[in-house]
Write an enzyme that holds these catalytic residues in place. Structure first.
Site, PDB file in Angstrom:
ATOM      1  CE1 TYR A 194      -3.602  -2.396  -0.119  1.00 50.97           C
ATOM      2  CE2 TYR A 194      -2.689  -3.479   2.008  1.00 50.97           C
ATOM      3  CZ  TYR A 194      -3.675  -3.270   0.702  1.00 50.97           C
ATOM      4  OH  TYR A 194      -4.361  -4.658   0.502  1.00 50.97           O
ATOM      5  NE  ARG A 241       0.525  -6.326   9.206  1.00 50.74           N
ATOM      6  CZ  ARG A 241      -0.463  -7.011   8.656  1.00 50.74           C
ATOM      7  NH1 ARG A 241      -1.003  -6.246   7.525  1.00 50.74           N
ATOM      8  NH2 ARG A 241      -0.435  -8.134   8.415  1.00 50.74           N
ATOM      9  NE  ARG A 332      -4.724 -18.146   6.105  1.00 53.56           N
ATOM     10  CZ  ARG A 332      -3.759 -18.706   5.334  1.00 53.56           C
ATOM     11  NH1 ARG A 332      -4.278 -19.571   4.119  1.00 53.56           N
ATOM     12  NH2 ARG A 332      -2.588 -18.408   5.096  1.00 53.56           N
TER      13      ARG A 332
END
Length: 373
Positions: A194, A241, A332
């Protein structure tokens, strides 16, 4: 036949606890265990980016984790990556998040908002703005999913230095809005391809000004954004992050020496801030490179082994036992098990995640995974 792993010892004295189950202080964040809910894109917000009751239930169910990091949340319409992604700009969005933080806090949890600017990983059909932006006018390869079908990623507008200042201000405003929504802190997303990561990578940053051409310049924006947010809400409420070498969303960080210098520059720039934590996406958190960044930044490390592997109970305990990190981000397994901490503590079997329902608009595969009781 299922054979459960041995359960951890019951709490009789604090010294009998495995490190995974001990509390931790990350700046102003008080974690009751070392299992962190990773930021997970789920796309259950309204079309205008307002999170509602469905998200409140989803996050409340998982409040037993030591810390919840929200899915990536946009700080401006131009920074939106996907339809259904939440924002933190309007009063409606702030009010929506406030009911979520209340639900998590009432359940005893801690929660930080991940602020994410997509940069070129978007389309004007998604943002409903005249343009998307990036460090350089280089299109993301491939196609993007929009409400009207797949479309090629457009060539982005290369940000001017004046516009970069606006981006920094957007992150700061988003952090202020997060405090209004009663979050415990924020995480700056400088990873996974990003916008802030696009400034770090040589193939997406072809600038020849103060924000490009060498490691010091490429690292400048990530440091400036983090510093500005820390000065606004307090560094002890701020995490960041990073994902060095994670070649995702068209990122190519192939030059190992450039990679090392760029991320060491970031680490040195972040070190004086006194951050709450740094979260690093890397398949081998114990490697010398990641541990070097950890020592330089001098902040608690949340290890995230990345999207290509599902972090198991064994993996998480091993990382913490070896002291490769101070906490472990779980993806997950946390999606499929709202009570994952209890299951892992006692060695109980787990629900299997259903990848077909990771993204969607309903409760299916979101809030309907069964708890043990």
């Amino acid at each position: 036949m299922y054979s459960p792993p041995p359960a951890l010892p019951r709490v009789t004295h604090p010294e009998t606890l495995h490190k995974a189950l001990t509390p931790a202080q990350f700046g102003r964040l008080k974690l009751r265990n070392r299992f962190v809910m990773a930021p997970l894109t789920r796309l259950r917000s309204t079309p205008d980016g307002t999170p509602g009751a469905l998200l409140a239930e989803y996050y409340r169910q998982r409040a037993s984790s030591g810390l919840i990091i929200t899915e990536g949340t946009w700080p401006s319409p131009e920074s939106k990556a996907l339809d259904g992604q939440p924002g933190i700009v309007t009063e409606q969005q702030i009010t929506g998040w406030k009911q979520i933080t209340k639900a998590v806090h009432d359940a005893g949890g801690q929660m930080v908002l991940q602020i994410m600017h997509a940069g070129r990983v978007s389309h004007t059909r998604i943002t409903q703005t005249p343009r998307i932006v990036a460090p350089s006018a280089i299109a993301m390869p491939g196609d993007v999913h929009t409400a009207t079908g797949k479309l090629p990623y457009p060539v982005p507008h290369a940000l001017t230095t004046a516009e970069i200042t606006n981006v920094i201000n957007e992150f700061v405003a988003a952090a202020q809005n997060a405090m209004r929504a009663d979050f415990d802190g924020v995480e700056i997303h400088a990873a996974n391809g990003y916008l802030l990561h696009q400034f770090l990578a040589p193939n997406t940053n072809r600038r020849d000004d103060e924000y490009g051409s060498n490691p010091e310049n490429k690292a400048r924006l990530a440091i400036q954004v983090t510093r500005a947010v820390a000065e606004c809400i307090g560094a002890d409420r701020v995490g960041v992050r990073l994902s060095p070498g994670n070649n995702i969303h068209g990122i190519e960080e192939e030059d190992t020496e450039d990679l090392r210098q760029t991320y060491q520059t970031i680490a040195k720039g972040l070190a004086p801030l006194g951050l709450a934590y740094v979260s690093v996406v890397h398949p081998v958190p114990a490697c010398d490179f990641i541990q070097g960044l950890r020592r330089t930044i001098a902040a608690p490390l949340i290890a995230n082994t990345g999207p290509n592997t599902q972090t198991t109970r064994h993996d998480a305990y091993r990382i913490l036992t070896e002291d490769s990190a101070d906490a472990v981000a779980i993806g997950r397994s946390m999606i499929a098990n709202p009570d994952l901490v209890e299951r892992w503590t006692r060695g109980y079997p787990e629900n299997e995640p259903d990848a077909a329902t990771f993204y969607g608009s309903s409760s299916r595969g979101y809030t309907d995974y069964p708890a043990l009781r």
